[in-house]
Design an enzyme around this catalytic site. Structure first.
Site, mmCIF file in Angstrom:
data_model
loop_
_atom_site.group_PDB
_atom_site.id
_atom_site.type_symbol
_atom_site.label_atom_id
_atom_site.label_comp_id
_atom_site.label_asym_id
_atom_site.label_seq_id
_atom_site.Cartn_x
_atom_site.Cartn_y
_atom_site.Cartn_z
ATOM 1 N N GLY A 152 0.841 -1.186 0.000
ATOM 2 C CA GLY A 152 0.000 0.000 0.000
ATOM 3 C C GLY A 152 0.875 1.234 0.000
ATOM 4 N N HIS A 191 -0.937 1.241 9.041
ATOM 5 C CA HIS A 191 0.333 1.889 8.727
ATOM 6 C C HIS A 191 0.119 3.055 7.748
ATOM 7 C CE1 HIS A 191 4.793 1.658 7.695
ATOM 8 N NE2 HIS A 191 4.324 2.197 6.575
ATOM 9 N N GLU A 192 -0.630 2.819 6.671
ATOM 10 C CA GLU A 192 -0.814 3.865 5.652
ATOM 11 C C GLU A 192 -1.628 5.043 6.194
ATOM 12 O OE1 GLU A 192 1.092 3.696 3.306
ATOM 13 O OE2 GLU A 192 1.537 1.543 3.242
ATOM 14 N N TRP A 203 11.895 4.468 11.930
ATOM 15 C CA TRP A 203 13.347 4.654 11.874
ATOM 16 C C TRP A 203 13.739 5.989 11.230
ATOM 17 C CZ3 TRP A 203 10.523 1.527 8.741
ATOM 18 C CH2 TRP A 203 10.654 1.679 7.359
ATOM 19 N N ASP A 212 11.928 10.592 13.278
ATOM 20 C CA ASP A 212 10.541 10.492 12.820
ATOM 21 C C ASP A 212 9.699 11.612 13.435
ATOM 22 O OD1 ASP A 212 10.416 9.670 15.434
ATOM 23 O OD2 ASP A 212 9.329 7.795 15.025
ATOM 24 N N ASP A 249 2.019 -8.158 10.095
ATOM 25 C CA ASP A 249 0.825 -7.688 10.806
ATOM 26 C C ASP A 249 0.734 -8.224 12.231
ATOM 27 O OD1 ASP A 249 0.147 -6.306 8.548
ATOM 28 O OD2 ASP A 249 -1.780 -7.319 8.223
HETATM 29 ZN ZN LIG Z 1 5.260 3.356 5.144
#
Ligand SMILES: [Zn+2]
Length: 472
Positions: A152, A191-192, A203, A212, A249
């Site tokens: 994705g 995540h997206e 990271w 980050d 996941d």
């Molecule tokens: Zn990503």
């Protein structure tokens, strides 16, 4: 290049806004002064094969995962990282489209494109995809065959409105159907959506020291794959359970407090995603474009898209003032008008010895008193008869005795009767204060179509009014 410069300037503005507001969000959250943010989601399922056209159940399973993960209600939470947080962000399937029409929040768009890649073609109908809905009202969530092993991708805040949103491969969306291990727990989307809410990879997309922009995520030198629990990099243990790493996941289970503050800063005044707070995308029926949608109703609202059950037909009735069932409150004629000849209404009274106690009224169904009489003189029991010519309708006759002993039989043998065309419709003698009767009178002569083979034949019509309609 112009576009990129513009994006860089907007990203810089968002970063400054985040730096200003994230600490305030942290204070508000510590004091329980923040409200849950709910984001309407529209799924664009862009499919070439039946397999790619994933089911509503699979989409719902994805929405459930987003809600569980962002609210830290996921069943795999653990206590390893104390900075793990409930982000207090929720997601709902859109119930209204941008025009205010009801929707189930799922657009199904056939395509001839076999693999979309990551060039945003899936976000435009002109390139075989589906156009975005307004980014400040919805999270656009495209599901398609991306190809190339890509799970994705997402657009960070600050980019073009026409491409704002997230894209997930149909094999990596939700937890059922086509979801494929080890990315079958819906966390590609978690995540997206994290990226869409301004989170970077944990990271920092660089070596040790790359940030980050979140303080409570450990420094690391690169992504972790699989489930590298305990991996040490940059002298600290990696937070491989963070949704913003590249773990499988089943290995992920948390966002941190710092990530939460960074995401929620977007919803503060002037924040890039603050407009979502005003979205009607998930308004319950009926809060958007509501009204009466039946164009035959008295209160039809041509702007209403969603019927709210208020349609009112009370304006219908007979609007002909000459008809015997004329309804003064009717504004639309319903064809029910019945005309008829006036009929003889007669009130007959034999008073008792105290005629001064007796009065009476006849009231029609519109509330008007159309006949009345009394009080009369005492000690005169000569019968009294009062007549009037009235039309058909329903009437209420009320006979009163002010002393409360009726008109029979202690002080004389009084009685009364009421006739219409000689037929008794009400009568009485013994009562206390009042004697009430209600009766209805049919029209004697009804205008209408009297031809029984006509489609508008009126069986109660007695006089043909020339309105008969017949078909050959
Ligand atoms: Zn990503």
């Amino acid at each position: 290049m112009m576009g990129l410069q513009k994006y860089a300037a907007e990203a810089e503005r968002i970063e400054q806004h985040t730096a200003q507001w994230a600490p305030i969000v942290a204070q508000q959250r510590a004091a329980n002064q923040n409200a849950v943010v709910t984001i309407p989601v529209v799924f664009h399922v862009v499919y070439r094969t039946a397999t790619e056209n994933i089911s509503a159940e699979q989409i719902q399973s994805q929405l459930d995962v987003l809600n569980d993960d962002f609210r830290r209600l996921n069943s795999d939470v653990d206590d390893i990282w104390p900075q793990a947080a409930d982000t207090e962000i929720e997601f709902c399937l859109a119930s209204f489209d941008p025009q205010g029409n009801p929707t189930d929040g799922i657009l199904r768009v056939p395509t001839t494109v076999s693999e979309f890649g990551t060039n945003d073609a899936v976000k435009s109908a002109s390139s075989g995809g589906s156009d975005a809905w307004p980014y400040n009202e919805y999270l656009n969530f495209w599901v398609c065959n991306i190809g190339g092993g890509i799970l994705g991708y997402a657009q960070f805040p600050g980019g073009s409105a026409s491409t704002d949103g997230v894209v997930c491969g149909y094999q990596y969306t939700g937890t059922t159907g086509t979801a494929t291990a080890p990315f079958d727990l819906g966390r590609t989307a978690t995540h997206e959506v994290g990226h869409w809410l301004n989170l970077r990879h944990i990271w920092g997309d660089g070596g040790c020291g790359a940030s980050d922009f979140v303080d409570d995520t450990p420094d690391s030198d690169g992504p972790n794959y699989g489930c590298a629990l305990g991996n040490v990099a940059c002298n600290t243990t990696d937070m491989v359970q963070n949704y913003m790493d590249y773990s499988d996941d089943a290995c992920m289970n948390l966002f941190t407090q710092g990530q939460t503050d960074r995401m929620l800063a977007l919803f503060q005044p002037g924040g890039f995603r603050a407009g979502l707070l005003e979205s009607n995308g998930c308004a319950p029926p009926c809060e958007v474009s509501c009204g009466c949608t039946d164009d035959t109703a008295c209160n039809f609202d041509s702007n209403a898209l969603n019927d709210d059950g208020t349609c009112d037909f009370s304006c219908y009735g007979c609007t002909d003032a000459a008809a015997c069932n004329y309804d003064p409150s009717a504004t639309l004629d319903d064809g029910s008008c019945a005309s008829g000849e006036l009929q003889d209404f007669t009130f007959n009274l034999t008073p008792d010895n105290y005629g001064s106690e007796t009065t009476w009224t006849l009231v029609d169904d519109g509330g008007s008193t159309v006949m009345s009489g009394g009080p009369y003189v005492n000690s005169n029991t000569t019968p009294i008869s009062v007549s009037a010519n009235l039309g058909a309708g329903c009437y209420t006759l009320t006979v009163n005795d002010s002393y409360g002993d009726g008109i029979c039989c202690q002080y004389g043998s009084g009685d009364y009767s009421f006739t219409v065309c000689g037929e008794v419709v009400a009568s009485g003698a013994t009562f206390t204060n009042t004697d009430v009767s209600t009766f209805c009178v049919e029209p004697t002569n009804v205008a209408g179509c009297t031809d029984s083979i006509a489609c508008n034949y009126n069986p109660s019509a007695t006089t043909d009014d020339g309105s008969c309609l017949t078909e050959d």
